[in-house]
Design an enzyme around this catalytic site. Sequence first.
Site, PDB file in Angstrom:
ATOM      1  N   SER A 243       4.989   4.300  -3.759  1.00 36.68           N
ATOM      2  CA  SER A 243       5.031   4.412  -2.274  1.00 36.68           C
ATOM      3  C   SER A 243       6.089   3.170  -2.016  1.00 36.68           C
ATOM      4  O   SER A 243       6.901   3.342  -1.199  1.00 36.68           O
ATOM      5  CB  SER A 243       3.607   3.890  -1.679  1.00 36.68           C
ATOM      6  OG  SER A 243       3.745   3.749  -0.547  1.00 36.68           O
TER       7      SER A 243
ATOM      8  N   SER B 172       2.373   6.493   4.542  1.00 32.98           N
ATOM      9  CA  SER B 172       1.388   5.458   4.455  1.00 32.98           C
ATOM     10  C   SER B 172       1.532   4.385   3.408  1.00 32.98           C
ATOM     11  O   SER B 172       1.787   5.234   2.347  1.00 32.98           O
ATOM     12  CB  SER B 172       0.019   5.945   4.547  1.00 32.98           C
ATOM     13  OG  SER B 172      -0.903   4.777   4.543  1.00 32.98           O
ATOM     14  N   GLU B 173       1.651   3.353   3.351  1.00 33.24           N
ATOM     15  CA  GLU B 173       2.111   2.409   2.298  1.00 33.24           C
ATOM     16  C   GLU B 173       1.156   2.449   0.952  1.00 33.24           C
ATOM     17  O   GLU B 173       1.469   2.024   0.059  1.00 33.24           O
ATOM     18  CB  GLU B 173       2.552   0.960   2.609  1.00 33.24           C
ATOM     19  CG  GLU B 173       1.160   0.328   3.178  1.00 33.24           C
ATOM     20  CD  GLU B 173       1.622  -0.827   3.926  1.00 33.24           C
ATOM     21  OE1 GLU B 173       1.474  -2.111   3.569  1.00 33.24           O
ATOM     22  OE2 GLU B 173       2.290  -0.828   5.019  1.00 33.24           O
ATOM     23  N   ASN B 174      -0.268   2.907   1.510  1.00 31.14           N
ATOM     24  CA  ASN B 174      -1.042   2.785   0.551  1.00 31.14           C
ATOM     25  C   ASN B 174      -1.002   4.292  -0.407  1.00 31.14           C
ATOM     26  O   ASN B 174      -1.863   4.534  -1.510  1.00 31.14           O
ATOM     27  CB  ASN B 174      -2.460   2.709   1.042  1.00 31.14           C
ATOM     28  CG  ASN B 174      -2.944   3.903   1.997  1.00 31.14           C
ATOM     29  OD1 ASN B 174      -1.960   4.331   2.838  1.00 31.14           O
ATOM     30  ND2 ASN B 174      -4.027   4.363   2.070  1.00 31.14           N
ATOM     31  N   GLY B 175       0.124   5.028  -0.321  1.00 32.47           N
ATOM     32  CA  GLY B 175       0.225   6.111  -1.067  1.00 32.47           C
ATOM     33  C   GLY B 175       0.414   7.521  -0.739  1.00 32.47           C
ATOM     34  O   GLY B 175      -0.015   8.391  -1.608  1.00 32.47           O
TER      35      GLY B 175
END
Length: 218
Positions: free
Chosen positions: A92, A53-56
Amino acid sequence: MVTLVPPQMAAKQIIAARVAKELKNGDVVNLGIGLPTMVPNYLPEGVNVILQSENGYVGLGPVTVEDPDLVNAGGQPAGVIPGAAFFDSGFSFELIRGGHVDVTVLGGLEVDEHGNIANWMVPGKMVPGMGGAMDLVTGAKKVIVAMEHCTKKGGSKILEQCTLPLTGKGVVDVIVTEIAVFRVTKEGLVLEELQEGVTLEEAKEKTEATFIVSPNLV
């Protein structure tokens, strides 16, 4: 009493199930918001992927207990599997830009026969920007666009040339719709598969882009 599946949901299920066949065991996969999040529900037996997930974090899993501090990139409740790891946004995007994501699955507003994608600016609506999509389409090793074939007004979303601002140029590898599966090649857009019950004539009628019909068309 028989419960009918809404046509729109049926189309999305068809798309998600077909996209799942593109994934390989051990792939690190980033899923866009909306339809792409359905893909893990259809993974073939023996195929396990690592969701990023690109938010981390990596290691997204099904939601067991909702935690307001644990959401995916679309702000939806998410879960994690054993071995998941959390990190800041900078790290990320180092993963994404550094080519460590094997596959990204994104929705699309428009895709064209040159492998261009436009998926962030909705005409008439205020949006803050394209977000991480611009990084994903250039950093991921394989870009799959999962979208319905036509707009709500019936127009083709697979065009000769995108008309909306591009998210990425020449980055798309595979397009999966409820009508067909296309691959973008050096020779052009290739129609590889028709979904069950769809004819070649229907695919041609609903696709603005010029495409080559694979000799192995399924």
